[in-house]
Design an enzyme around this catalytic site. Sequence first.
Site, PDB file in Angstrom:
ATOM      1  N   ASP A  73       0.849  -1.201   0.000  1.00 52.81           N
ATOM      2  CA  ASP A  73       0.000   0.000   0.000  1.00 52.81           C
ATOM      3  C   ASP A  73       0.885   1.252   0.000  1.00 52.81           C
ATOM      4  OD1 ASP A  73      -2.295   1.458   0.020  1.00 52.81           O
ATOM      5  OD2 ASP A  73      -2.792   1.087   2.117  1.00 52.81           O
ATOM      6  N   ASN A 123     -10.445  -2.839  -6.664  1.00 50.02           N
ATOM      7  CA  ASN A 123      -9.605  -1.875  -7.390  1.00 50.02           C
ATOM      8  C   ASN A 123     -10.181  -1.495  -8.759  1.00 50.02           C
ATOM      9  OD1 ASN A 123      -6.473  -3.170  -6.056  1.00 50.02           O
ATOM     10  ND2 ASN A 123      -7.618  -1.382  -5.402  1.00 50.02           N
TER      11      ASN A 123
HETATM   12  C1  FPP Z   1      -1.472   0.178  -3.505  1.00 45.18           C
HETATM   13  O1  FPP Z   1      -1.079   1.530  -3.514  1.00 45.18           O
HETATM   14  C2  FPP Z   1      -0.982  -0.524  -4.666  1.00 45.18           C
HETATM   15  C3  FPP Z   1      -1.751  -1.139  -5.626  1.00 45.18           C
HETATM   16  C4  FPP Z   1      -3.223  -1.183  -5.612  1.00 45.18           C
HETATM   17  C5  FPP Z   1      -1.165  -1.791  -6.789  1.00 45.18           C
HETATM   18  C6  FPP Z   1       0.078  -2.568  -6.534  1.00 45.18           C
HETATM   19  C7  FPP Z   1       0.768  -2.762  -7.806  1.00 45.18           C
HETATM   20  C8  FPP Z   1       2.105  -2.721  -8.007  1.00 45.18           C
HETATM   21  C9  FPP Z   1       3.105  -2.562  -6.936  1.00 45.18           C
HETATM   22  C10 FPP Z   1       2.629  -2.808  -9.373  1.00 45.18           C
HETATM   23  C11 FPP Z   1       2.412  -4.103 -10.118  1.00 45.18           C
HETATM   24  C12 FPP Z   1       2.725  -5.306  -9.347  1.00 45.18           C
HETATM   25  C13 FPP Z   1       3.386  -6.399  -9.754  1.00 45.18           C
HETATM   26  C14 FPP Z   1       3.324  -7.592  -8.899  1.00 45.18           C
HETATM   27  C15 FPP Z   1       4.214  -6.470 -10.974  1.00 45.18           C
HETATM   28  P1  FPP Z   1      -2.218   2.621  -3.623  1.00 45.18           P
HETATM   29  O2  FPP Z   1      -2.390   2.992  -5.047  1.00 45.18           O
HETATM   30  O3  FPP Z   1      -3.470   2.124  -2.951  1.00 45.18           O
HETATM   31  O4  FPP Z   1      -1.592   3.799  -2.812  1.00 45.18           O
HETATM   32  P2  FPP Z   1      -2.373   4.890  -1.956  1.00 45.18           P
HETATM   33  O5  FPP Z   1      -3.096   4.166  -0.852  1.00 45.18           O
HETATM   34  O6  FPP Z   1      -1.271   5.753  -1.437  1.00 45.18           O
HETATM   35  O7  FPP Z   1      -3.301   5.593  -2.878  1.00 45.18           O
END
Ligand code: FPP
Length: 246
Positions: free
Chosen positions: A22, A70
């Site tokens: 996160d 998501n």
């Molecule tokens: C959460 O941060 C992250 C995600 C929903 C996506 C995770 C994806 C990756 C790290 C990239 C692709 C992964 C792989 C395995 C190749 P957020 O967007 O919820 O952050 P925030 O809470 O600060 O808005």
Amino acid sequence: MSPEPKVLNNNKIPRHIALIMDGNGRWARQRGEQRLFGHTKGVDAVREVLKAAKSFGVSFLTLYAFSTENWNRPKAEVDALMNLLVDSITNELPELQKQGVKLIVIGDIKGLPVKCQESLRSGMDTTKENKEITLVLALNYSAKWEITECVREISLKVAKKELLVNEITPALISSHLTTRDIPDPELLIRTSGEHRISNFLLWQLAYAEFYFTDTHWPDFGKEELKAAILSYQSRERRFGMVSEQL
Ligand code: FPP
């Protein structure tokens, strides 16, 4: 209280670590960048943490990469995340092979864009004999989806008289989940200061230790993973018993 040790006990490495990555968006915003920049840096963190987990002797690393919820994000971000996923699998495949990483996916893979499905299936097929560590990507996954699917499958077997109601046990339920071939995680890590499990592995985390850190995912690396494992190793896992019984 004695200070926490700084050296990992190699006899107490969690076999399976689950991770809620996160904070990509906040990390990017804090730097005046678009959210996608955070996700891109998040891929670098995935690479580093996978390598570190393998070096520590972890056998399974499960990453919550895209939840069924998501899809509610702005379409541009969803599209960008899907493209990032396809590109990452394609680009990282030679390294996954070299490192002996077996890739598997839990989640409703059929609900992903076709090119995503293709790159995931090809990644899983290419790495299926690898034995060093299993990287489990939770994609289009939620625990409520998984449990609903499991209940449907079991109910159908009962309706067709392939299964008796009193044959439904916790072990039978586990064997109908997407994680049927994977041991339950001993440790769940969530980055970025949120203290919830957001529909992730509700059944499988029944006895996991939880570790929360304020670090945003793009800044999470080997030292952070080590700190989480050290914290795990300092816990007494009683599984409902009392200390004297352990
Ligand atoms: C959460 O941060 C992250 C995600 C929903 C996506 C995770 C994806 C990756 C790290 C990239 C692709 C992964 C792989 C395995 C190749 P957020 O967007 O919820 O952050 P925030 O809470 O600060 O808005």
